[in-house]
Design a protein around this motif. Structure first.
Motif, short mmCIF file in Angstrom:
data_model
loop_
_atom_site.label_atom_id
_atom_site.label_comp_id
_atom_site.label_asym_id
_atom_site.label_seq_id
_atom_site.Cartn_x
_atom_site.Cartn_y
_atom_site.Cartn_z
N GLY A 86 -33.91 47.26 -17.71
CA GLY A 86 -32.83 47.13 -17.96
C GLY A 86 -32.07 45.60 -18.43
N CYS A 87 -33.03 44.53 -18.18
CA CYS A 87 -32.59 43.18 -18.31
C CYS A 87 -32.90 42.98 -19.57
N ASN A 88 -31.73 42.21 -20.06
CA ASN A 88 -31.94 41.95 -21.69
C ASN A 88 -32.23 40.24 -21.86
N ASP A 89 -32.34 39.65 -20.74
CA ASP A 89 -32.60 38.03 -21.00
C ASP A 89 -33.67 37.92 -21.75
N THR A 90 -33.93 36.60 -22.26
CA THR A 90 -35.19 36.23 -22.98
C THR A 90 -35.86 35.16 -22.31
N GLU A 91 -35.23 34.73 -21.01
CA GLU A 91 -35.87 33.83 -20.33
C GLU A 91 -35.86 34.26 -18.68
N LEU A 92 -37.04 34.01 -18.13
CA LEU A 92 -36.98 34.29 -16.60
C LEU A 92 -36.06 33.61 -15.66
N PRO A 93 -35.49 34.31 -14.78
CA PRO A 93 -34.71 34.03 -13.96
C PRO A 93 -35.03 32.83 -12.95
N ASP A 94 -34.24 32.01 -12.42
CA ASP A 94 -34.64 31.05 -11.50
C ASP A 94 -35.73 31.36 -10.44
N ASN A 95 -35.45 32.63 -9.94
CA ASN A 95 -36.43 33.02 -9.00
C ASN A 95 -37.67 33.45 -9.27
N LEU A 96 -38.27 33.37 -10.63
CA LEU A 96 -39.23 33.82 -11.23
C LEU A 96 -40.10 32.47 -12.06
N GLN A 97 -39.94 31.45 -11.47
CA GLN A 97 -40.27 30.26 -12.11
C GLN A 97 -41.70 29.99 -11.97
N THR A 98 -42.19 30.08 -10.58
CA THR A 98 -43.66 29.67 -10.05
C THR A 98 -44.45 30.94 -10.32
N ARG A 99 -45.71 30.38 -10.39
CA ARG A 99 -46.91 31.52 -10.25
C ARG A 99 -46.57 32.48 -9.19
N GLU A 100 -46.46 31.92 -7.83
CA GLU A 100 -46.64 32.72 -6.93
C GLU A 100 -45.47 33.73 -6.79
N GLN A 101 -44.26 33.31 -7.28
CA GLN A 101 -43.00 34.14 -7.48
C GLN A 101 -43.43 35.30 -8.35
N GLN A 102 -43.83 34.85 -9.41
CA GLN A 102 -44.27 35.92 -10.55
C GLN A 102 -45.14 36.98 -9.81
N LEU A 103 -46.20 36.55 -9.17
CA LEU A 103 -47.29 37.41 -8.67
C LEU A 103 -46.61 38.38 -7.53
N ASN A 104 -45.50 37.80 -6.74
CA ASN A 104 -44.88 38.75 -5.87
C ASN A 104 -43.97 39.77 -6.40
N PHE A 105 -43.52 39.21 -7.53
CA PHE A 105 -42.49 40.12 -8.26
C PHE A 105 -43.24 41.36 -8.85
N ILE A 106 -44.59 40.83 -9.28
CA ILE A 106 -45.31 41.98 -9.96
C ILE A 106 -46.03 43.05 -9.06
N ALA A 107 -46.17 42.34 -7.76
CA ALA A 107 -46.66 43.01 -6.97
C ALA A 107 -45.93 44.13 -6.29
N GLY A 108 -44.79 43.55 -6.24
CA GLY A 108 -43.68 44.42 -5.62
C GLY A 108 -43.37 45.58 -6.57
N PHE A 109 -43.16 45.14 -7.79
CA PHE A 109 -42.80 46.19 -8.73
C PHE A 109 -43.87 47.52 -8.86
N ALA A 110 -45.17 46.86 -8.82
CA ALA A 110 -46.26 47.77 -9.17
C ALA A 110 -46.45 48.74 -7.79
N SER A 111 -46.21 48.15 -6.67
CA SER A 111 -46.38 49.16 -5.58
C SER A 111 -45.19 50.10 -5.44
N TYR A 112 -43.86 49.52 -6.07
CA TYR A 112 -42.98 50.59 -6.04
C TYR A 112 -43.11 51.71 -7.23
N ALA A 113 -43.63 51.05 -8.27
CA ALA A 113 -43.82 51.89 -9.40
C ALA A 113 -45.05 52.99 -9.23
N PHE A 114 -45.90 52.69 -8.36
CA PHE A 114 -47.02 53.43 -8.00
C PHE A 114 -46.73 54.38 -6.87
N GLY A 115 -45.55 54.20 -6.21
CA GLY A 115 -44.96 55.16 -5.20
C GLY A 115 -45.02 54.47 -3.71
#
Length: 77
Positions: free
Chosen positions: A43-72
């Protein structure tokens, strides 16, 4: 007594781990695009990543967290 949900949780966590391992080989541009896609899905309509998702490590952590949540299973992968 073993919970009948445990095998499903293990499968979901394994799927999340596989996704993150796959994405670790991705370029910064690919990770950024995937993060934006996830943000749009929730539901976020931004076209740019927020400040807390600027580094590769932050992005991987975000994706890992979302994936583990999405997969239960919410767990640090």
């Amino acid at each position: 007594m073993t919970s009948p949900a445990m095998p499903m949780i293990r499968v979901n966590l394994e799927r999340a781990k596989l996704l993150v391992k796959e994405l670790e080989r991705s370029t910064y541009t690919q990770l950024s695009a995937y993060c934006l896609e996830v943000l749009h899905e929730i539901g976020c309509n931004d076209t740019e990543l927020p400040d807390n998702l600027q580094t590769r490590e932050q992005q991987l952590n975000f994706i890992a967290g979302f994936a583990s949540y999405a997969f239960g299973e919410v767990e640090n992968v």
